[in-house]
Design a protein around this motif. Structure first.
Motif, PDB file in Angstrom:
ATOM      1  N   VAL A  63      -3.115  -9.653 -10.471  1.00 49.35           N
ATOM      2  CA  VAL A  63      -2.731  -8.589  -9.612  1.00 49.35           C
ATOM      3  C   VAL A  63      -4.123  -7.857  -9.184  1.00 49.35           C
ATOM      4  O   VAL A  63      -4.720  -7.735  -9.819  1.00 49.35           O
ATOM      5  CB  VAL A  63      -2.000  -7.433  -9.993  1.00 49.35           C
ATOM      6  CG1 VAL A  63      -1.221  -6.536  -8.633  1.00 49.35           C
ATOM      7  CG2 VAL A  63      -0.569  -8.254 -10.350  1.00 49.35           C
ATOM      8  N   LEU A  64      -4.325  -8.037  -7.902  1.00 51.01           N
ATOM      9  CA  LEU A  64      -5.629  -7.505  -7.485  1.00 51.01           C
ATOM     10  C   LEU A  64      -5.155  -5.812  -6.980  1.00 51.01           C
ATOM     11  O   LEU A  64      -4.279  -5.757  -6.199  1.00 51.01           O
ATOM     12  CB  LEU A  64      -5.942  -8.269  -5.958  1.00 51.01           C
ATOM     13  CG  LEU A  64      -7.132  -7.404  -5.153  1.00 51.01           C
ATOM     14  CD1 LEU A  64      -8.424  -7.400  -5.912  1.00 51.01           C
ATOM     15  CD2 LEU A  64      -7.233  -7.907  -3.806  1.00 51.01           C
ATOM     16  N   ARG A  65      -5.800  -5.052  -7.691  1.00 53.91           N
ATOM     17  CA  ARG A  65      -5.641  -3.657  -7.426  1.00 53.91           C
ATOM     18  C   ARG A  65      -6.426  -3.112  -6.326  1.00 53.91           C
ATOM     19  O   ARG A  65      -8.000  -3.015  -6.578  1.00 53.91           O
ATOM     20  CB  ARG A  65      -5.817  -3.069  -8.911  1.00 53.91           C
ATOM     21  CG  ARG A  65      -4.915  -3.786 -10.036  1.00 53.91           C
ATOM     22  CD  ARG A  65      -5.065  -2.699 -11.236  1.00 53.91           C
ATOM     23  NE  ARG A  65      -4.283  -3.360 -12.144  1.00 53.91           N
ATOM     24  CZ  ARG A  65      -4.543  -4.286 -13.270  1.00 53.91           C
ATOM     25  NH1 ARG A  65      -5.832  -4.725 -13.178  1.00 53.91           N
ATOM     26  NH2 ARG A  65      -3.705  -5.075 -14.129  1.00 53.91           N
ATOM     27  N   LEU A  66      -6.144  -2.258  -5.519  1.00 55.25           N
ATOM     28  CA  LEU A  66      -6.932  -1.862  -4.379  1.00 55.25           C
ATOM     29  C   LEU A  66      -7.038  -0.436  -4.255  1.00 55.25           C
ATOM     30  O   LEU A  66      -5.825   0.327  -3.958  1.00 55.25           O
ATOM     31  CB  LEU A  66      -6.195  -2.439  -2.990  1.00 55.25           C
ATOM     32  CG  LEU A  66      -6.063  -3.887  -3.162  1.00 55.25           C
ATOM     33  CD1 LEU A  66      -4.982  -4.094  -1.652  1.00 55.25           C
ATOM     34  CD2 LEU A  66      -7.317  -4.479  -2.707  1.00 55.25           C
ATOM     35  N   VAL A  83       0.852  -1.109  -0.010  1.00 54.15           N
ATOM     36  CA  VAL A  83       0.017  -0.008  -0.178  1.00 54.15           C
ATOM     37  C   VAL A  83       0.899   1.293  -0.050  1.00 54.15           C
ATOM     38  O   VAL A  83       2.125   1.147   0.282  1.00 54.15           O
ATOM     39  CB  VAL A  83      -1.080  -0.078   1.138  1.00 54.15           C
ATOM     40  CG1 VAL A  83      -1.778  -1.296   1.114  1.00 54.15           C
ATOM     41  CG2 VAL A  83      -0.044   0.181   2.426  1.00 54.15           C
ATOM     42  N   ASN A  84       0.374   2.351  -0.131  1.00 57.59           N
ATOM     43  CA  ASN A  84       0.833   3.668  -0.274  1.00 57.59           C
ATOM     44  C   ASN A  84       1.342   3.936   1.386  1.00 57.59           C
ATOM     45  O   ASN A  84       0.577   3.490   2.123  1.00 57.59           O
ATOM     46  CB  ASN A  84      -0.156   4.731  -0.639  1.00 57.59           C
ATOM     47  CG  ASN A  84       0.582   6.232  -0.752  1.00 57.59           C
ATOM     48  OD1 ASN A  84       0.831   6.531   0.614  1.00 57.59           O
ATOM     49  ND2 ASN A  84       0.899   6.790  -2.022  1.00 57.59           N
ATOM     50  N   PRO A  85       2.561   4.414   1.666  1.00 58.24           N
ATOM     51  CA  PRO A  85       2.874   4.732   2.992  1.00 58.24           C
ATOM     52  C   PRO A  85       1.812   5.522   3.855  1.00 58.24           C
ATOM     53  O   PRO A  85       1.797   5.269   5.105  1.00 58.24           O
ATOM     54  CB  PRO A  85       4.319   5.389   2.830  1.00 58.24           C
ATOM     55  CG  PRO A  85       4.333   5.952   1.330  1.00 58.24           C
ATOM     56  CD  PRO A  85       3.427   4.818   0.506  1.00 58.24           C
ATOM     57  N   ARG A 124      -0.789 -11.151  -5.916  1.00 64.13           N
ATOM     58  CA  ARG A 124      -0.477 -10.174  -5.143  1.00 64.13           C
ATOM     59  C   ARG A 124      -1.427  -9.144  -5.247  1.00 64.13           C
ATOM     60  O   ARG A 124      -2.109  -8.981  -6.181  1.00 64.13           O
ATOM     61  CB  ARG A 124       1.065  -9.541  -5.348  1.00 64.13           C
ATOM     62  CG  ARG A 124       1.353  -9.137  -6.869  1.00 64.13           C
ATOM     63  CD  ARG A 124       2.668  -8.580  -6.918  1.00 64.13           C
ATOM     64  NE  ARG A 124       2.878  -8.009  -8.517  1.00 64.13           N
ATOM     65  CZ  ARG A 124       3.004  -6.668  -8.621  1.00 64.13           C
ATOM     66  NH1 ARG A 124       2.744  -5.955  -7.577  1.00 64.13           N
ATOM     67  NH2 ARG A 124       3.102  -6.194  -9.782  1.00 64.13           N
ATOM     68  N   ALA A 125      -1.306  -8.262  -4.144  1.00 58.62           N
ATOM     69  CA  ALA A 125      -2.302  -7.267  -4.101  1.00 58.62           C
ATOM     70  C   ALA A 125      -1.467  -5.918  -3.821  1.00 58.62           C
ATOM     71  O   ALA A 125      -0.546  -5.666  -3.034  1.00 58.62           O
ATOM     72  CB  ALA A 125      -3.422  -7.454  -2.871  1.00 58.62           C
ATOM     73  N   VAL A 126      -1.997  -4.749  -4.771  1.00 62.54           N
ATOM     74  CA  VAL A 126      -1.193  -3.556  -4.515  1.00 62.54           C
ATOM     75  C   VAL A 126      -2.426  -2.484  -4.660  1.00 62.54           C
ATOM     76  O   VAL A 126      -3.306  -2.542  -5.489  1.00 62.54           O
ATOM     77  CB  VAL A 126      -0.305  -3.323  -5.719  1.00 62.54           C
ATOM     78  CG1 VAL A 126       0.731  -4.411  -6.015  1.00 62.54           C
ATOM     79  CG2 VAL A 126      -1.205  -3.314  -7.280  1.00 62.54           C
ATOM     80  N   GLN A 127      -2.011  -1.299  -3.698  1.00 63.94           N
ATOM     81  CA  GLN A 127      -2.883  -0.312  -3.961  1.00 63.94           C
ATOM     82  C   GLN A 127      -2.774   0.436  -5.009  1.00 63.94           C
ATOM     83  O   GLN A 127      -1.559   0.877  -5.435  1.00 63.94           O
ATOM     84  CB  GLN A 127      -2.711   0.767  -2.729  1.00 63.94           C
ATOM     85  CG  GLN A 127      -3.747   1.711  -2.532  1.00 63.94           C
ATOM     86  CD  GLN A 127      -3.382   2.691  -1.294  1.00 63.94           C
ATOM     87  OE1 GLN A 127      -2.623   2.351  -0.618  1.00 63.94           O
ATOM     88  NE2 GLN A 127      -4.496   3.574  -0.978  1.00 63.94           N
ATOM     89  N   VAL A 128      -3.820   1.174  -5.681  1.00 68.67           N
ATOM     90  CA  VAL A 128      -3.514   2.009  -6.689  1.00 68.67           C
ATOM     91  C   VAL A 128      -4.504   3.320  -6.541  1.00 68.67           C
ATOM     92  O   VAL A 128      -5.233   3.422  -5.428  1.00 68.67           O
ATOM     93  CB  VAL A 128      -3.984   1.222  -7.987  1.00 68.67           C
ATOM     94  CG1 VAL A 128      -3.417   0.136  -8.503  1.00 68.67           C
ATOM     95  CG2 VAL A 128      -5.613   0.994  -8.107  1.00 68.67           C
TER      96      VAL A 128
END
Length: 503
Positions: free
Chosen positions: A386-389, A324-326, A355-359
């Motif tokens: 990729v799971l985009r969050l 995720v973003n900091p 994997r999962a990443v915040q967008v």
């Protein structure tokens, strides 16, 4: 030789050039020392603390959320503007109230120039206090380690707005030198802010974006973290507010007592210029288009502001890697809990994310930042998947009443919604049943599942054929459920399955 016969030394050209500015500066200094504005600053400070600072302390430590109320929705302007207008009206009506208007009109210096000195002193006190108050508030925020970028452009908007309020109030007092001018200016200021706020809540585009309390499409959830605050709209607002100030000051120079014909002609030109500046700003705001990162005004836009902000993600592992973003680091544990609980149920299935990443949560043309329906938020794509969050569409825990349980359940809901391919709608009944079954296995009992899925248009009560089918699927042994999903996922995502096809 008598005193009357002593020759007078003529002033040099340099002295003649310097005399008017020095006289104006001396007059300004006198007005600064005798201005009423400092006496009202303690009251404004108390209101500023109560209305602008105190409500922000309960929001997450992110600049865009901490300043959404006081900067995005203009409450710093609301706290300052009306009172500044009242003080300026009191100062503008001073000579008329004291019955000295004829005396000051007969002085060598034009009346308009003296009025400008009085207004300038009031504006300096007001704008200076505004910058000090906001500076102290931002200093406290910085000491708390807020994430993201501060909204510096909005500080400029507030400063120009305070100056505009002072000019409008001063013009009212100059035209109507009465003891009632000040309370009328205060009432008019609050009325203007009330109309601006109510209109701004409901109008996300067009010239309404010029209103200083309109946060639509310019103060979104991920602004300042994934992409910078765009300066286009603040620039247009500062032009608009500066135009109002120029018009008000120009109007003060139009009456005959303000000066000679040339001076009044100059005041008319100044007024016309102010109208042109304000009208141009409104026209520019009307041309704004809603881009993914906010309101873009083509004539003012700099493409360099479209570049995303660099950052080093905060990562963890919950069945699959999660980053995720900091700025969302305090919520990483909740995100990992939600993602991990669903990922365990679908690991190894076709299309399951690796994997999962915040967008970033981007602006939509309809209103504020981010999608509304669950299916429009999280998506799965790429190779490997990729799971985009877009977590900004949900909101940080602690922001606007968001509690950890609702946040976690919403991430789970959007994850399974994306996995079954329900798209931007609520999905077919079979897709709804599979969503409910996966959520139940992920730790959300069916009664709570019904609460979360109600957002997607499902029945609020955990009853009916959808939940009956979900209960049967959730009750299967893990291996049988996994095998059934592996066999039927393609048909489920294409919408070919019905509730009768579920085991």
């Amino acid at each position: 030789m008598t005193a009357t016969s002593i020759p007078v030394r003529p002033a040099s050209d340099r002295e003649s050039r310097l005399a008017p500015p020095l006289t104006f500066l001396r007059l300004l200094w006198i007005e600064l020392r005798h201005n009423v504005m400092p006496w009202l600053l303690p009251l404004i400070a108390a209101l500023f603390w109560f209305d602008s600072y105190r409500p922000s302390t309960g929001t997450p430590p992110v600049w865009v959320l901490r300043t959404f109320w006081n900067m995005g929705q203009g409450h710093t302007i609301i706290d300052f503007g009306p009172f500044v207008a009242g003080v300026a009206a009191w100062m503008g009506s001073r000579d008329g109230r004291r019955g000295t208007l004829d005396l000051v009109t007969g002085t060598p210096r034009p009346r308009w120039a003296a009025q400008l000195a009085t207004w300038a002193a009031t504006a300096i006190w007001a704008v200076g206090a505004y910058l000090v108050f906001v500076g102290v508030m931002f200093g406290v925020y910085m000491s708390q380690g807020l994430q993201g970028e501060p909204p510096w452009w909005w500080v400029g908007v507030g400063a120009v707005a305070v100056a505009a309020f002072s000019a409008a109030g001063f013009a009212l007092g100059a035209y109507w030198p009465s003891r009632f001018a000040a309370p009328l200016a205060v009432f008019g200021g609050f009325l203007a802010m009330m109309v601006s706020s109510q209109t701004g809540f409901s109008e996300p585009k067009g010239w309404y974006l010029i209103l200083p309390t309109n946060s639509n499409n310019n103060y979104g959830a991920d602004t300042g973290m994934f992409y910078p605050f765009l300066p286009d709209l603040p620039m247009a607002r500062m032009m608009f507010l500066a135009g109002i100030a120029i018009v008000a000051l120009g109007l003060a120079g139009l009456p005959a007592r303000a000066g000679g014909p040339r001076l009044r002609w100059a005041a008319a030109v100044v007024t016309a210029c102010g109208v042109a500046v304000a009208g141009t700003a409104v026209g520019l705001a009307a041309t704004a288009r809603i881009a993914p990162n906010g309101a873009v005004i083509p004539a003012l836009h700099d493409a360099a502001n479209d570049r995303p902000l660099p950052y080093t993600p905060a990562c963890g592992h919950a069945t699959i890697p999660v980053c995720v973003n900091p700025g969302y680091r305090p919520d990483l544990t909740h995100v990992m809990t939600a993602v991990g609980s669903v990922a365990r149920e679908i690991v190894g299935l076709p299309g399951a994310p690796a994997r999962a990443v915040q967008v970033a949560t981007y602006y939509s043309a309809g209103n504020a930042a981010g999608p509304i329906l669950p299916g429009e938020a999280e998506t799965i794509g790429g190779s490997p998947p990729v799971l985009r969050l877009p977590l900004g569409a949900i909101g940080l825990v602690g922001g606007f009443g968001q509690d950890p349980q609702d946040f976690t359940d919403q991430v789970r809901l959007q994850f399974v919604h994306a996995f079954v391919g329900a798209g931007s709608g609520t999905g077919t009944p079979a897709q709804q049943a599979v969503q409910a079954a996966l959520l139940e296995r992920a730790g959300v009992p069916l009664p709570l599942v019904s609460k979360e899925l109600a957002i997607a248009g499902l029945p609020v009560q955990a009853a009916g054929p959808v939940y009956a089918a979900a209960g049967r699927l959730a009750a299967l042994p893990p291996a049988a459920r996994h095998a059934w999903l592996a066999t039927h996922l393609a048909a489920l995502r294409s919408g070919q399955l019905t509730l009768r096809d579920l085991p």
